[in-house]
Design an enzyme around this catalytic site. Sequence first.
Site: not given
Ligand code: GAL
Length: 849
Positions: A455, A537
């Site tokens: 990100e 993710e």
């Molecule tokens: C993402 C990020 C993670 C964590 C997650 C929580 O955007 O890459 O490190 O912060 O959100 O939802």
Amino acid sequence: MAASFDGAAGRERTTLNAGWRFARFTSNPDSLSYDTLKPWILPLANDFLAGTKHERPSGTAPGAKVSYVQAGFDDSKWEQLDLPHDWAIKGTFNAPGVGGGLGRLPINGVGWYRRTVSLDADVVASGKSIFLDVDGAMAYSAVWLNGNLVGGWPFGYNSFRLDLTPFAKAGDNRLAIRLDNALESSRWYPGAGIYRNVWLVTVNPVHVAQYGTYVTTPSVSAQKATLDMVVEIENSGNSSQQVEVTTKVYALDPETRKASGDAVARIPTVRANVAGRAKQAVNGSVTIANPTLWGPPPTQKPNEYIAISVLSINGTAVDTYETPFGVRSIKYDANKGVLINGEAVRIHGTCNHHDLGSLGTAFNVRAAERQIQMLQEMGGNALRTSHNPPAPEFLEIADRLGLLVMDEIFDTWNYAKVENDFHRIFPDWHEPDLRSFIRRDRNHPSIISWSVGNELSEQSNSIGGATGKMLQDIVHQEDPTRQVTVGMNNAGPGTALAKAIDIIGLNYQGEGRGTSWSSTFPSFHSTYPDKMIWSTESASTVSSRGIYIFPITNNKSAVVGGGAGQGADPTTRHVSAYELYAPSWASSPDKVFEQQDKNSYVAGEFVWTGWDYIGEPTPYDNSSRSSYFGIIDLAGFKKDRFFLYQARWRPDLPMAHVLPHWTWPDRVGKVTPVHVFTSGDEAELFVNGVTAGRQKKGQYDSRLRWDNVTYAPGSIRVVAYKNGKEWASTSQQTVGTAASITLTADRTSIRGDGHDLSFITVAVVDKDGHTVPRASNEITFSVSSGSGKIVSTDNGDPTDETPFPSLSRKAFSGLALAIVRAEPGAQGDIVIDAKSNGLVGGRVVLRAG
Ligand code: GAL
């Protein structure tokens, strides 16, 4: 401990973990800083720079006058400890200046570590090279030996080596290490201190260089595998040497991590003339007949090999070097996903941060192994080391257990996410950090991909594209066998980074961020028909184990909030374990599964997160201590979500799980929805013996829900079916009041080595032995006899601010945890007791040896 030299092996690697003195300072005690030390630290990067090198300045290096580096400094009042050490984990919460993102523990400040290193006179006199290998220290390490600044390494997640030889002397040497951990350095709990192992490595002048071997298996079949191997020889003597390199390959015994049986292959001997003060790489190749391949269970086995390389001069062995590796092939297919040894393996992955719950970041093999084993029990086959390099032993466990790893290095590049994160040193350190990381890890068969970022703020502009390409090119130079990915949450199919990078990694975009964005899988897939896509993710569902908040949403996924049906209770700071709620950018597992099924070319997902972690307690970032994202809570207790994933990821395991618990004296006559997670396709619910109906999953359903059940004390029972046949059943019943406590150890036999751990679950139970689901009784633990120590306690409650070493802790949703370590040399029984006012106490007996 005296480091001596074993001439036969040619190399000695001894632990330097024991016997340190330590002090932490919340304001700078020595006027040193990375900026003043930097000219002496940058030359450490030289081995990992392709272009211009740094030169060590002449003259006296900074720090020589600081008392902590002097042999005569009296450190007897400093804390005595052994490594690995996390200086913050035993602290109290709400440390000044440390926000919720960082976990509220006292991570900040300057830490000094001191110890003596004794060297035998013959080691020093005979021109051996003496190295200090630090597997990880948080952060901005600077190292002095006998008052001389040797060097250092800023990035707290990378491993590094320092050459102590020029400053070493026979007898006692004073080693001093300074760490500097800033506030606003991370978005999660980074830990603090020398939190991984430290080694002293002694070798002859001619030796295998640091990370000096690289094994690849360019062609693999059941009948034979070709193995290519590079060995880099380092000659730290002044004159050139004729060196012979011989490598034999053996099967690796997974328990001892040593060669087993006779050699299965021998790489033909190679000779090289290595100039003085130079390095030279030699190549060899061999075929292994009928190789036992490395692959992920349950369909494959994680077989490993070990290559043992011997360097000789005039027929005398001068170094012996071991390289564990695996024989496997990997392919990345835009439609079939990841192919390991030709088999398409769908990625059932989770992201994990590096802390080990109440043990903090101090690395412990058993604690990490437990994390992986529980993920595998759920059907997890992959893990993303978000967002940084793991401990070396973590990858050994992954190799041994057959876990697929996305090895990730950075959370930021050029631009900050928080004020003092890696962006500050990205210009100087991205290349050395990246090259050393890849060289350290590239022989691990478990690694299926390198991730160079997450990100990034620059992901959608041209800087992001250029930086991504530059980093990916470095990776390809160091390891051409694996593809590179980044986690993108805000990129489009046309953006320069998406174009540049091998594998499209999507954070939340894929499933359609939150409730208002639609899935971007199709547009990426049609723009890049030859690139593999995966969810780097997914989900980011939030919940507190065992807490159910009413009413619930009717939707498949909802944005978490404090209003009716939004899942959270701002008074208790808990989030409902109906497992339907997520922050605005994220989704429930059910929605993710639907999008993965609708776009079956997607290679799979890495859920945010497998385990809860310290810090980032969204949606209560301003007040709680640890995350709500985990499928498993911080103590290692399964949330309901565990079974939602297990139902999908282990479709052949007959299982059914029903929620909520069924002890609601305050809900008699009220609507109390019942949800079922099963690997079956249909289920019937019985409430107090009366059917509430049989339901079948629709094409994109992952759960079965009876949202109109009225609560009455008694029981709920579920019978699940698969293809019309009874498949699994489970029930919940109304439980009585708390009567006693029970203790259950994950392992009752542990090694008395000062490292091995037993994880003891305490349950508050009623007179029939059923866990009381809302019990929060205060439990007090003790070691009644034997050489054991209760290292920490927890209960998985993100709002609990009881310090982790406390021997008293409230149960949360009926459970608490104590972690017990056997002292070094412990033999025999260790008796652990737990007591609670008004309850019959409990006991468990461990056996150490
Ligand atoms: C993402 C990020 C993670 C964590 C997650 C929580 O955007 O890459 O490190 O912060 O959100 O939802």
